[in-house]
Design an enzyme around this catalytic site. Structure first.
Site, mmCIF file in Angstrom:
data_model
loop_
_atom_site.group_PDB
_atom_site.id
_atom_site.type_symbol
_atom_site.label_atom_id
_atom_site.label_comp_id
_atom_site.label_asym_id
_atom_site.label_seq_id
_atom_site.Cartn_x
_atom_site.Cartn_y
_atom_site.Cartn_z
ATOM 1 C CD GLU A 296 42.607 41.273 46.002
ATOM 2 O OE1 GLU A 296 43.366 40.702 45.659
ATOM 3 O OE2 GLU A 296 42.285 41.817 45.217
ATOM 4 C CG HIS B 116 45.473 41.460 43.845
ATOM 5 N ND1 HIS B 116 44.577 40.102 42.862
ATOM 6 C CD2 HIS B 116 46.387 41.243 42.678
ATOM 7 C CE1 HIS B 116 44.314 39.973 42.113
ATOM 8 N NE2 HIS B 116 46.067 40.090 41.556
ATOM 9 N N GLY C 193 43.434 35.992 37.421
ATOM 10 C CA GLY C 193 44.022 34.662 36.955
ATOM 11 C C GLY C 193 45.103 34.403 37.075
ATOM 12 C CB CYS D 130 44.748 41.064 38.485
ATOM 13 S SG CYS D 130 46.028 40.480 38.180
ATOM 14 C CG LEU D 131 43.600 37.256 32.838
ATOM 15 C CD1 LEU D 131 44.686 37.300 32.481
ATOM 16 C CD2 LEU D 131 43.293 35.581 33.326
#
Length: 394
Positions: A354, A352, A240, A267-268
């Protein structure tokens, strides 16, 4: 000679770059950052993590493969603006439906080209990210879009950049989270996992579904009671935008859920777990944004090339009682890139896995999440470090 409509990028430090208009004609203001990826401009533009930011692409030529609807990471762009040395007006890609400029015009993305992006990135790298304004001459002077901005007009935009609200201390997830829960359709029955949406990318949901998870996406303000009412097998905290510190409701939820379900944060979501455990986060000078960040897996010694997009980081030493241990570190600056709880099946990474866009070195983490779910013994979660250090390795 083809005449081009004039545009400027005015920074809060007083620097003004003069270039040419591209995309939607107008004005925009935001935090100016840079991304080192050579491809993936569409995924970058539609990543909700870029909400509130004007993104500079360091690669000098952007747009030559157009825009394909299937590559969008959300239902619209979230960037405040886009900067490139040169945008392509034409494209060649059998999957694409439209040009980059047509896409920008459709969604109101104000952009600028023709500036020295190398000089801009050096300024951001040495001085840190700054607020800036992109202004198109045709928006303020439609009668003379090819003329120059006057020095007085440029200073007005510099002041506008200075007056713009900082993203520090501001909850930006409320602008990107889903309003209502929804289930992501899958082809097979799997483990039900609640995905807390702080600005989740479509590709993350798809990767989770690929490893046998039935994703249920819920709003960022969802409470622990509402999560448990869905009878999930696991919990996922998404990526986010912005500063994680003001998201106190999310810290509280993550803290109360810790140990109840296997949990994976990206991440966030990684930062929220650190804050939930009593730690601190800090704003980085210019952050990590691009598809070429080297990360070392401390459990295996392997080095992964990762895709990243973050301007804040977790201070592991600030987390009390050794609740989390480091699993991954950045080889460029030594910052924390991954951690795992010393007792519960809870782990997270700052980058990330992904990888959209980016390398696929870290996709194994999605497999490890489903393994943690399968191994979970109903609340007394097996320690994911002490019991088997290799379970977070490759």
């Amino acid at each position: 000679m083809i005449r081009k409509e004039r545009a400027i990028l005015a920074l809060e430090d007083g620097t003004v770059y003069r270039g040419y208009a591209f995309g939607y004609r107008g004005e925009t203001v935001g935090e100016v950052v840079f991304n080192t990826s050579m491809t993936g401009y569409q995924e970058i533009m539609t990543d909700p993590s870029y909400n509130g930011q004007i993104v500079t692409i360091t690669y000098p030529h952007v747009g030559n493969y157009g825009v394909a609807i299937y590559d969008m990471e959300s239902n619209k762009p979230y960037v405040r603006g886009f900067i490139s040395r040169e945008f392509s007006g034409e494209y060649s890609n059998y999957r694409a439906q439209q040009s980059l400029e047509a896409f920008m015009q459709q969604y109101g993305v104000v952009s600028i080209q023709g500036i020295d992006t190398r000089a801009l990135v050096r300024r951001l790298r040495s001085g840190g990210v700054v607020k800036g304004v992109i202004a198109h001459r045709s928006f303020t002077h439609p009668e003379d879009p090819y003329g120059e901005f006057t020095p007085a007009e440029e200073q007005i935009y510099v002041q506008r950049a200075r007056d713009h609200q900082d993203i520090d201390g501001f909850d930006m997830t409320k602008e990107v989270t889903t309003a209502l829960p929804y289930a992501f359709p899958t082809l097979r029955q799997g483990k039900r996992v609640v995905l807390m949406d702080f600005g989740i990318k479509h590709t993350i949901i798809e990767r989770l579904a690929e490893v046998g998870i039935e994703p249920i996406v819920v709003p960022a303000h969802t409470t622990p009671a509402q999560i448990m009412a869905l009878q999930p097998h696991g919990l996922f905290l998404s990526n986010g935008p912005g500063d994680p510190a003001p998201l106190e409701y999310a810290h509280k939820t993550a803290w109360e859920m810790m140990g109840l379900l296997p949990t994976f944060g990206i991440c966030l979501g990684h930062q929220i777990l650190g804050l939930a455990a009593g730690g601190q986060t800090f704003k980085m000078k210019f952050g990590h944004r691009g598809g070429n960040q080297p990360v070392k897996n401390l459990l295996t010694g392997n080095v992964e090339i990762t895709s990243q997009n973050h301007g804040y980081a977790v201070d592991l030493d600030s987390i009390p009682n050794g609740a989390f241990v480091a699993t991954h570190v950045n080889l460029n600056d030594g910052t924390l890139e991954g951690m795992a709880h010393s007792r519960y099946p809870v782990f997270s990474v700052q980058y990330h896995p992904e990888a959209s866009p980016g390398p696929h070195d870290s996709r194994y983490l999605f497999d490890r999440f489903i393994e943690e779910i399968d191994a979970f013994d109903g609340g007394n979660g097996t320690p994911i470090i002490k019991a088997n250090p290799g379970r977070l390795g490759v």
